[in-house]
Design a protein around this motif. Structure first.
Motif, PDB file in Angstrom:
ATOM      1  N   SER A 210       0.823  -1.234  -0.018  1.00  0.00           N
ATOM      2  CA  SER A 210      -0.162   0.065  -0.152  1.00  0.00           C
ATOM      3  C   SER A 210       0.894   1.232  -0.002  1.00  0.00           C
ATOM      4  N   ARG A 211       0.456   2.308  -0.615  1.00  0.00           N
ATOM      5  CA  ARG A 211       1.160   3.614  -0.419  1.00  0.00           C
ATOM      6  C   ARG A 211       1.316   4.139   0.954  1.00  0.00           C
ATOM      7  N   ALA A 212       0.177   3.857   1.868  1.00  0.00           N
ATOM      8  CA  ALA A 212       0.247   4.050   3.170  1.00  0.00           C
ATOM      9  C   ALA A 212       1.678   3.411   3.798  1.00  0.00           C
ATOM     10  N   MET A 213       1.882   2.194   3.508  1.00  0.00           N
ATOM     11  CA  MET A 213       2.960   1.427   4.050  1.00  0.00           C
ATOM     12  C   MET A 213       4.223   2.047   3.329  1.00  0.00           C
ATOM     13  N   GLU A 214       4.297   2.515   2.452  1.00  0.00           N
ATOM     14  CA  GLU A 214       5.342   3.124   1.528  1.00  0.00           C
ATOM     15  C   GLU A 214       5.617   4.285   2.365  1.00  0.00           C
ATOM     16  N   ARG A 215       4.896   5.074   2.573  1.00  0.00           N
ATOM     17  CA  ARG A 215       5.059   6.347   3.323  1.00  0.00           C
ATOM     18  C   ARG A 215       5.672   6.049   4.829  1.00  0.00           C
ATOM     19  N   PHE A 216       5.012   5.026   5.394  1.00  0.00           N
ATOM     20  CA  PHE A 216       5.428   4.548   6.694  1.00  0.00           C
ATOM     21  C   PHE A 216       7.065   4.023   6.598  1.00  0.00           C
ATOM     22  N   TYR A 217       7.181   3.499   5.585  1.00  0.00           N
ATOM     23  CA  TYR A 217       8.936   2.975   5.447  1.00  0.00           C
ATOM     24  C   TYR A 217       9.632   4.057   5.161  1.00  0.00           C
ATOM     25  N   ARG A 218       9.289   5.033   4.558  1.00  0.00           N
ATOM     26  CA  ARG A 218      10.188   6.184   4.147  1.00  0.00           C
ATOM     27  C   ARG A 218      10.486   6.837   5.543  1.00  0.00           C
TER      28      ARG A 218
ATOM     29  N   ASP B  71      17.051   7.117   0.490  1.00  0.00           N
ATOM     30  CA  ASP B  71      16.111   6.913  -0.849  1.00  0.00           C
ATOM     31  C   ASP B  71      16.041   5.370  -0.732  1.00  0.00           C
ATOM     32  N   PRO B  72      15.381   4.667   0.224  1.00  0.00           N
ATOM     33  CA  PRO B  72      15.268   3.324   0.373  1.00  0.00           C
ATOM     34  C   PRO B  72      14.515   2.641  -0.945  1.00  0.00           C
ATOM     35  N   VAL B  73      14.826   1.447  -1.357  1.00  0.00           N
ATOM     36  CA  VAL B  73      14.484   0.836  -2.428  1.00  0.00           C
ATOM     37  C   VAL B  73      12.900   0.255  -2.076  1.00  0.00           C
ATOM     38  N   ILE B  74      12.063   0.503  -2.184  1.00  0.00           N
ATOM     39  CA  ILE B  74      10.635   0.182  -1.953  1.00  0.00           C
ATOM     40  C   ILE B  74       9.952  -0.226  -3.266  1.00  0.00           C
ATOM     41  N   HIS B  75       9.342  -1.445  -3.396  1.00  0.00           N
ATOM     42  CA  HIS B  75       8.455  -2.120  -4.439  1.00  0.00           C
ATOM     43  C   HIS B  75       7.296  -1.943  -3.861  1.00  0.00           C
ATOM     44  N   VAL B  76       6.113  -0.906  -4.303  1.00  0.00           N
ATOM     45  CA  VAL B  76       4.713  -0.888  -4.156  1.00  0.00           C
ATOM     46  C   VAL B  76       4.119  -2.102  -4.927  1.00  0.00           C
ATOM     47  N   VAL B  77       3.371  -3.122  -4.423  1.00  0.00           N
ATOM     48  CA  VAL B  77       2.670  -4.114  -4.988  1.00  0.00           C
ATOM     49  C   VAL B  77       1.358  -4.302  -4.284  1.00  0.00           C
ATOM     50  N   GLU B  78       0.418  -3.554  -5.164  1.00  0.00           N
ATOM     51  CA  GLU B  78      -0.858  -3.262  -4.639  1.00  0.00           C
ATOM     52  C   GLU B  78      -1.636  -4.690  -4.663  1.00  0.00           C
ATOM     53  N   SER B  79      -1.963  -5.162  -3.784  1.00  0.00           N
ATOM     54  CA  SER B  79      -2.676  -6.467  -3.636  1.00  0.00           C
ATOM     55  C   SER B  79      -4.049  -6.688  -4.367  1.00  0.00           C
ATOM     56  N   GLY B  80      -4.415  -7.817  -4.908  1.00  0.00           N
ATOM     57  CA  GLY B  80      -5.678  -7.777  -5.788  1.00  0.00           C
ATOM     58  C   GLY B  80      -6.299  -9.122  -5.261  1.00  0.00           C
TER      59      GLY B  80
END
Length: 811
Positions: free
Chosen positions: A149-157, A164-173
């Motif tokens: 999720s984008r929320a988790m990406e923000r939390f991680y950053r 500039d951490p390497v973050i792959h956002v893969v939204e679940s489906g």
């Protein structure tokens, strides 16, 4: 049995993937993804570290086992697990290792990092709880992370130590073909459901409270709870005893989530913390609108009054108003249609699997090409925030105070040294009482290379040995300051170590030193520092405290008065309270059994205008701590930044008017320390504070006094030789005559220069360092010649005095 070689769709010539899970849970998203990746031709092996998950149904993963792609690590020790994983990685040519939430695996991932240089290491993080804490402890071990999720990406950053951490956002489906909206809905009372994992963050008890409030106002409604987890028994008991029972039912495990959503009309997701819940997407795909908490990635899934409503779990009024509005059949029909449309537009499983495969393909086809991670400036770095508290119900995870990953690629012995790592907190640990703040809660624990456990206080962050010795005498035998071999307990060459680690102390004390001062060095060893400090002009008197008798005698031979062998000796403070103008304690307080007591006694020895200057090893939040866990086994206390700040607060409370200061001081290629000072007099404290600031200033000061101090700190102690600082070294040479030091540093800098010369963009810097090296050699030769000449003059003078006739006796 079928082997991987018998199948056409596994092992297509690319590298393999090893996924490490804590346990195998039926229906887990991670297993759904891994099975889908196998179906798309990726060679995936699953390793698991725990036999079962309490409250969950186990997936035996027979399809993986049939192809010898299942690795059971449940009975393996850490060393055995590392060996088994390495063997399996070699067999499948693993280019990617996935850590999927195993708290045990974090202990030995640094060893894999060191022994699998050709493989990337990614962590999969679904939400900001659970193993995310361990991830941030070991962040530098990983090449990146996958979040959903984008929320988790923000939390991680926000929490990462990287710029500039390497973050792959893969939204679940989800599989939209599997979850369909029925053509018609059965006639029944409006049913409100809860579906999911019965664990604290999912807040099943919060759903029961909402159901009870709704039942009191709308008794015609029905409420059903589906799922299982560690809280299953507690939830069942709460349902049975609820005033809403029997309108509220506990259904437990369901074979199919689709059946759950066909049994309810509205889904409630009252999570306290969450990522991107599958239940919301599955419910929408079945035409079920969702009332969800505005946490984590849930707001990314719900559009108010379209496919659901965002309602905080404690907002009972809004929850009831929403239920009243949705109870209208026409309104509910519109919501059902809009929910299915939202699922078709945003929640497609094929898109998610395409994204996962794209991430995996990147690493297994171009292993090791992930972008380099750049550490943020340690001086500006904030402590890592984990947004959670470890309590009795969460002890099984090794959560942490700011304790950085022990892996560090700069250590040349990384391939052979023992692996230190986090220790799980268990109920059978010995009782713990922090001697700084008195609290009894343990935040985390680390195991040293000698198998000794260090526990960290949950309140103040200070670490101490789980089972400290009754006495430290055994550490300080005669060989401590002259160890027979490198790596033994003690110093292989104490003078060589002290000359570069204590040069900043020498210069700082010389600036602060008043006339006729009384200087005390706690842990004075052979008296090297006190003898090195220029005291002739000031008429200072020198005192020391030293545990080793041989070293103490050597210090006495240098004119130093030894007060005793232990700062905690009850006779020292009463006899010398308020006596000393300068007290130094460099790398000694951590050796004392009573860490705060040592500080308290040192402060009691200060004169009203005196200054205490000290340095202790630091367990860092942003730098490797490997050196403190691999060696220095005589240490009793393991300070952290938060712990030292708390200790300063405690000392200020005990000593009114005491001024304290301190900061983390990293060392290139080594772990960090904490440098601090304390004084009662405001003018003395302000002067020391200004000098320490100039000492650690990234820019080189203009005045010779602080310039030499800055050079001693950056270029010598911390090993950060910029061309500007190397060229400015004559300033330091004027203050310090230490041929051994500069010969040693010259070799280090020359090696740096040779390495830099291999990169074109550092070519000019390498040339500057080479020139500086040549100049330093010339300076060293000049100093050595001057030293030899002085020795000859002294010898000649002694010979002439010996040959001179004795003076005539007077009457």
């Amino acid at each position: 049995m079928t082997t991987a070689g018998d199948r056409d769709d596994i092992g297509t010539g690319r590298g393999g993937i090893l996924a490490i899970l804590p346990f195998l849970v039926k229906g887990a998203l991670s297993l759904i993804v891994l099975r889908a990746m196998r179906a798309r031709g990726l060679d995936i092996t699953v390793a698991y570290t725990m036999p079962e998950a309490v409250g969950y149904t186990r997936d035996p993963l027979e399809d993986f086992a049939a192809d010898e792609r299942l690795l059971d690590l449940t009975a393996a020790t850490d060393a055995e697990a590392v060996a088994l994983v390495l063997e399996r990685c070699a067999r499948i040519d693993a280019r990617l290792v996935l850590q999927v939430g195993s708290p045990i695996a974090y202990r030995w991932l640094p060893a894999l990092r060191q022994r699998l240089p050709g493989a990337a290491l990614l962590d999969i993080l679904y939400n900001p709880v659970g193993h995310v804490t361990n991830h941030f402890l070991h962040e530098r071990t990983f090449d990146g992370a996958i979040v959903e999720s984008r929320a988790m990406e923000r939390f991680y950053r926000e929490n990462s130590v990287h710029c500039d951490p390497v973050i792959h956002v893969v939204e679940s489906g989800i599989d939209l073909g599997h979850y369909s909206m029925p053509g018609s809905f059965p006639e029944r009372p409006l049913t409100v459901g809860w579906v999911g994992r019965m664990s604290p963050e999912k807040n099943p008890l919060g759903f029961i409270r909402l159901a009870e409030a709704a039942h009191a106002e709308m008794p015609q409604l029905r409420f059903a709870m589906f799922g299982e987890g560690p809280m299953s028994d507690e939830v069942r008991a709460a349902v049975d005893g609820s005033p809403a029972h029997p309108a509220l039912s506990f259904e437990g495990w369901a074979e199919s989530a689709r059946d759950c959503f066909r049994a309810v009309d509205i889904l409630v997701v009252p999570s306290l913390l969450d990522g991107r819940p599958n239940a919301i997407m599955e419910a929408n795909a079945c035409g079920v609108p969702v009332i969800g908490a505005p946490v984590g990635g849930i707001p990314e899934l719900i559009r108010d009054n379209e496919n659901g409503m965002l309602v905080a779990p404690d907002d009972v009024a809004l929850f009831l108003r929403t239920l009243r509005e949705w109870a209208d059949p026409a309104r509910l029909a519109d919501l059902r249609a809009a929910s299915r449309a939202a699922a078709e537009t945003h929640f497609d499983l094929d898109r998610m699997m395409d994204d996962y495969k794209a991430v995996f393909d990147r690493y297994i086809t171009d292993a090791g090409t992930a972008p380099d991670l750049v550490l943020s400036d340690p001086a500006k770095a904030e402590p890592v925030s984990f947004n959670r508290t470890i309590d009795e119900g969460a002890k099984s995870e090794a959560a942490a105070d700011p304790v950085a990953d022990p892996a560090d690629d700069t250590d040349s012995e990384a391939d052979t040294a023992p692996v230190a790592g986090p220790v799980e907190i268990s109920d059978n640990m010995p009782p713990f009482v922090c001697n700084v703040c008195g609290h009894t809660a343990v935040k985390c624990a680390e195991r040293r290379a000698d198998d000794v456990v260090v526990v960290f206080c949950a309140e103040c962050g200070i670490g101490t040995l789980q089972d400290p010795p009754r006495t430290t005498d055994q550490f300080y035998e005669d060989g401590y300051y002259d160890a027979a071999e490198n790596g033994a307990v003690g110093y292989y060459n104490y003078d060589a170590t002290a000359v570069h680690t204590q040069i900043w102390v020498k210069l700082l004390v010389e600036v602060l030193l008043p006339r006729e001062a009384r200087i005390l060095d706690i842990g004075c060893a052979t008296g090297f520092l006190l003898d090195w400090i220029e005291t002739e002009a000031s008429g200072a008197r020198l005192f020391g405290i030293e545990a080793n008798d041989v070293a103490a005698r050597a210090a006495e031979a240098r004119g130093i008065t030894i007060l005793g062998d232990d700062l905690l000796d009850p006779a020292i403070v009463p006899a010398k309270a308020g006596t000393f103008d300068v007290i130094t304690s460099i790398a000694t307080f951590e050796h004392v059994l009573d860490f705060p007591g040592a500080f308290e006694r040192a402060i009691r020895l200060l004169s009203p205008a005196g200054i205490l200057i000290y340095e202790v090893p630091l367990i860092s939040a942003v730098h490797s701590n490997l050196d403190w866990y691999r060696g220095s086994f005589e240490h009793i206390t393991y300070p952290t930044v938060r712990g030292m700040e708390r200790l300063h607060e405690e000392l200020a409370g005990r000593f009114p008017g005491l001024r304290t200061m301190g900061f983390e001081a990293p060392i290139k290629g080594f772990s960090s320390t904490w440098i601090g000072a304390a004084a009662f007099d405001e003018a003395v404290a302000a002067r020391c504070r200004a000098l320490l600031s100039a000492m650690r200033d990234p820019a080189l000061p203009e005045d010779d006094e602080t310039r030499a101090l800055n050079l001693a700190f950056h270029a010598v102690r911390s090993f950060e030789p910029t061309p500007e600082r190397v060229l400015a070294l004559p300033t330091l040479l004027e203050k310090v005559s230490a041929p051994m030091l500069f010969a040693h540093l010259s070799k280090l800098w020359y090696a740096d220069a040779q390495g830099a010369a291999q990169a074109a963009y550092l070519g000019q810097q390498a040339e500057n360092w080479k020139v500086s090296y040549d100049n330093l050699l010339k300076m060293f030769e000049t100093l050595r010649e001057a030293h030899d000449d002085l020795q000859r003059q002294v010898a000649e003078l002694r010979e002439s005095q010996a040959a001179a006739p004795p003076p005539a006796a007077g009457r």
